[in-house]
Design a protein around this motif. Structure first.
Motif, PDB file in Angstrom:
ATOM      1  N   LEU A   1      -6.518 -17.528  -7.468  1.00 33.84           N
ATOM      2  CA  LEU A   1      -5.745 -18.620  -8.072  1.00 33.84           C
ATOM      3  C   LEU A   1      -6.324 -19.052  -9.418  1.00 33.84           C
ATOM      4  N   LEU A   2      -7.631 -19.156  -9.492  1.00 42.31           N
ATOM      5  CA  LEU A   2      -8.258 -19.559 -10.753  1.00 42.31           C
ATOM      6  C   LEU A   2      -8.066 -18.484 -11.822  1.00 42.31           C
ATOM      7  N   ALA A   3      -8.187 -17.231 -11.429  1.00 42.67           N
ATOM      8  CA  ALA A   3      -8.046 -16.128 -12.386  1.00 42.67           C
ATOM      9  C   ALA A   3      -6.606 -15.955 -12.861  1.00 42.67           C
ATOM     10  N   THR A   4      -5.654 -16.463 -12.091  1.00 50.30           N
ATOM     11  CA  THR A   4      -4.245 -16.303 -12.456  1.00 50.30           C
ATOM     12  C   THR A   4      -3.584 -17.632 -12.833  1.00 50.30           C
ATOM     13  N   CYS A   5      -4.375 -18.585 -13.271  1.00 44.57           N
ATOM     14  CA  CYS A   5      -3.814 -19.892 -13.653  1.00 44.57           C
ATOM     15  C   CYS A   5      -2.743 -19.783 -14.737  1.00 44.57           C
ATOM     16  N   GLN A   6      -2.794 -18.732 -15.531  1.00 46.48           N
ATOM     17  CA  GLN A   6      -1.765 -18.565 -16.564  1.00 46.48           C
ATOM     18  C   GLN A   6      -0.379 -18.374 -15.949  1.00 46.48           C
ATOM     19  N   TYR A   7      -0.324 -18.019 -14.665  1.00 47.79           N
ATOM     20  CA  TYR A   7       0.953 -17.850 -13.976  1.00 47.79           C
ATOM     21  C   TYR A   7       1.329 -19.080 -13.153  1.00 47.79           C
ATOM     22  N   ASN A   8       0.661 -20.192 -13.376  1.00 55.02           N
ATOM     23  CA  ASN A   8       0.948 -21.427 -12.665  1.00 55.02           C
ATOM     24  C   ASN A   8       2.186 -22.101 -13.273  1.00 55.02           C
ATOM     25  N   VAL A   9       3.282 -21.383 -13.232  1.00 59.12           N
ATOM     26  CA  VAL A   9       4.519 -21.796 -13.897  1.00 59.12           C
ATOM     27  C   VAL A   9       5.252 -22.880 -13.105  1.00 59.12           C
ATOM     28  N   PHE A  10       5.291 -22.733 -11.795  1.00 61.37           N
ATOM     29  CA  PHE A  10       6.018 -23.674 -10.946  1.00 61.37           C
ATOM     30  C   PHE A  10       5.054 -24.764 -10.493  1.00 61.37           C
ATOM     31  N   SER A  11       4.809 -25.712 -11.386  1.00 57.29           N
ATOM     32  CA  SER A  11       3.802 -26.735 -11.108  1.00 57.29           C
ATOM     33  C   SER A  11       4.090 -27.981 -11.932  1.00 57.29           C
ATOM     34  N   LEU A  12       3.495 -29.076 -11.507  1.00 55.81           N
ATOM     35  CA  LEU A  12       3.592 -30.308 -12.301  1.00 55.81           C
ATOM     36  C   LEU A  12       2.819 -30.160 -13.608  1.00 55.81           C
ATOM     37  N   ASP A  13       1.765 -29.361 -13.607  1.00 51.95           N
ATOM     38  CA  ASP A  13       1.026 -29.108 -14.855  1.00 51.95           C
ATOM     39  C   ASP A  13       1.962 -28.544 -15.922  1.00 51.95           C
ATOM     40  N   ARG A  14       2.729 -27.527 -15.561  1.00 52.38           N
ATOM     41  CA  ARG A  14       3.641 -26.889 -16.522  1.00 52.38           C
ATOM     42  C   ARG A  14       4.743 -27.844 -16.932  1.00 52.38           C
TER      43      ARG A  14
ATOM     44  N   LEU B   1       5.586 -16.350  -8.919  1.00 60.33           N
ATOM     45  CA  LEU B   1       5.976 -16.691  -7.543  1.00 60.33           C
ATOM     46  C   LEU B   1       4.819 -16.493  -6.573  1.00 60.33           C
ATOM     47  N   ALA B   2       4.071 -15.407  -6.739  1.00 58.86           N
ATOM     48  CA  ALA B   2       2.920 -15.147  -5.872  1.00 58.86           C
ATOM     49  C   ALA B   2       1.885 -16.258  -6.032  1.00 58.86           C
ATOM     50  N   HIS B   3       1.668 -16.670  -7.275  1.00 60.32           N
ATOM     51  CA  HIS B   3       0.719 -17.760  -7.538  1.00 60.32           C
ATOM     52  C   HIS B   3       1.197 -19.038  -6.866  1.00 60.32           C
ATOM     53  N   LEU B   4       2.486 -19.334  -7.002  1.00 64.65           N
ATOM     54  CA  LEU B   4       3.048 -20.540  -6.376  1.00 64.65           C
ATOM     55  C   LEU B   4       2.814 -20.535  -4.871  1.00 64.65           C
ATOM     56  N   PHE B   5       3.177 -19.444  -4.195  1.00 64.50           N
ATOM     57  CA  PHE B   5       3.079 -19.430  -2.741  1.00 64.50           C
ATOM     58  C   PHE B   5       1.632 -19.426  -2.254  1.00 64.50           C
ATOM     59  N   LEU B   6       0.756 -18.725  -2.962  1.00 64.13           N
ATOM     60  CA  LEU B   6      -0.663 -18.759  -2.586  1.00 64.13           C
ATOM     61  C   LEU B   6      -1.249 -20.147  -2.834  1.00 64.13           C
ATOM     62  N   ARG B   7      -0.838 -20.770  -3.943  1.00 66.15           N
ATOM     63  CA  ARG B   7      -1.293 -22.128  -4.247  1.00 66.15           C
ATOM     64  C   ARG B   7      -0.807 -23.108  -3.183  1.00 66.15           C
ATOM     65  N   LEU B   8       0.462 -22.999  -2.781  1.00 67.36           N
ATOM     66  CA  LEU B   8       1.004 -23.868  -1.734  1.00 67.36           C
ATOM     67  C   LEU B   8       0.279 -23.661  -0.407  1.00 67.36           C
TER      68      LEU B   8
ATOM     69  N   THR C   1       0.751  -3.958 -18.862  1.00 68.11           N
ATOM     70  CA  THR C   1      -0.696  -4.090 -18.721  1.00 68.11           C
ATOM     71  C   THR C   1      -1.118  -4.128 -17.259  1.00 68.11           C
ATOM     72  N   THR C   2      -0.423  -4.882 -16.431  1.00 64.25           N
ATOM     73  CA  THR C   2      -0.849  -5.090 -15.051  1.00 64.25           C
ATOM     74  C   THR C   2      -0.055  -4.300 -14.026  1.00 64.25           C
ATOM     75  N   GLY C   3       1.148  -3.880 -14.367  1.00 67.04           N
ATOM     76  CA  GLY C   3       2.012  -3.233 -13.384  1.00 67.04           C
ATOM     77  C   GLY C   3       2.814  -4.235 -12.573  1.00 67.04           C
ATOM     78  N   PHE C   4       2.601  -5.514 -12.795  1.00 69.65           N
ATOM     79  CA  PHE C   4       3.333  -6.560 -12.093  1.00 69.65           C
ATOM     80  C   PHE C   4       4.246  -7.285 -13.064  1.00 69.65           C
ATOM     81  N   LYS C   5       5.390  -7.724 -12.560  1.00 69.50           N
ATOM     82  CA  LYS C   5       6.286  -8.529 -13.373  1.00 69.50           C
ATOM     83  C   LYS C   5       5.744  -9.949 -13.448  1.00 69.50           C
ATOM     84  N   PRO C   6       5.771 -10.560 -14.637  1.00 70.67           N
ATOM     85  CA  PRO C   6       5.278 -11.943 -14.754  1.00 70.67           C
ATOM     86  C   PRO C   6       5.953 -12.921 -13.802  1.00 70.67           C
ATOM     87  N   LYS C   7       7.256 -12.761 -13.577  1.00 67.30           N
ATOM     88  CA  LYS C   7       7.960 -13.674 -12.657  1.00 67.30           C
ATOM     89  C   LYS C   7       7.452 -13.503 -11.230  1.00 67.30           C
TER      90      LYS C   7
END
Length: 161
Positions: free
Chosen positions: A125-138, A16-23, A6-12
């Motif tokens: 970050l808000l639009a990609t919260c579903q990829y917030n895998v590396f987090s205390l929330d998850r 990781l991109a979400h993690l580093f941008l969030r950090l 669907t996106t052309g990007f790998k979920p993993k």
């Protein structure tokens, strides 16, 4: 959840991109708040002076300026840890709208441009919260899910009279 087709990007990779941008964003806001928290009166006076020519009444500027370092520190910690991430991002977005109102009221277009960049990062970050895998929330969600599943598997003792 979106997949690679669907996106052309790998979920993993997205996780990781979400993690580093969030950090990156979290550390930025944490340090904004941390460096100002020890001198809130000075920050308030500087902000009042900066917004002197704006249409905002001084008491409103003072109240908001007093709260800014505290909010920056708290959301910085939450975003960095990935704890209550969605809420922290929404609060940060609201903070940025408030700050944008201030800088544009005194026609500080350079600061406004910088804040638009923050807005884009917050949007991503808000639009990609579903990829917030590396987090205390998850971690918390998985822990509670495992606990609930384990509780459901326990045998119920027979009814006794």
């Amino acid at each position: 959840m979106l997949d690679k087709t669907t996106t052309g990007f790998k979920p993993k990779d997205l996780a990781l991109a979400h993690l580093f941008l969030r950090l990156l964003l979290g550390v930025n806001f944490f340090n904004h708040g941390f460096t100002r928290i020890g001198n809130i009166p000075g920050f308030v006076e500087e902000t009042v002076k900066t917004l002197e020519g704006s249409y905002f009444p001084e008491p409103l500027v003072r109240i908001n300026a007093f709260l800014v370092p505290i909010i920056e520190l708290v959301v910085g910690i939450l975003i960095t840890l990935g704890l209550s991430t969605r809420l922290a991002l929404v609060v940060t977005f609201a903070l940025m709208v408030m700050l944008m109102m201030g800088v544009t009221s005194v026609q500080n277009w350079q600061a406004a441009g910088s804040q638009l960049v923050y807005g884009i990062v917050l949007f991503i970050l808000l639009a990609t919260c579903q990829y917030n895998v590396f987090s205390l929330d998850r971690w918390w969600r998985n822990r509670n899910k495992a606990k609930t599943t384990a509780d459901m598997r326990q045998e119920v003792p027979p009814y006794s009279s």
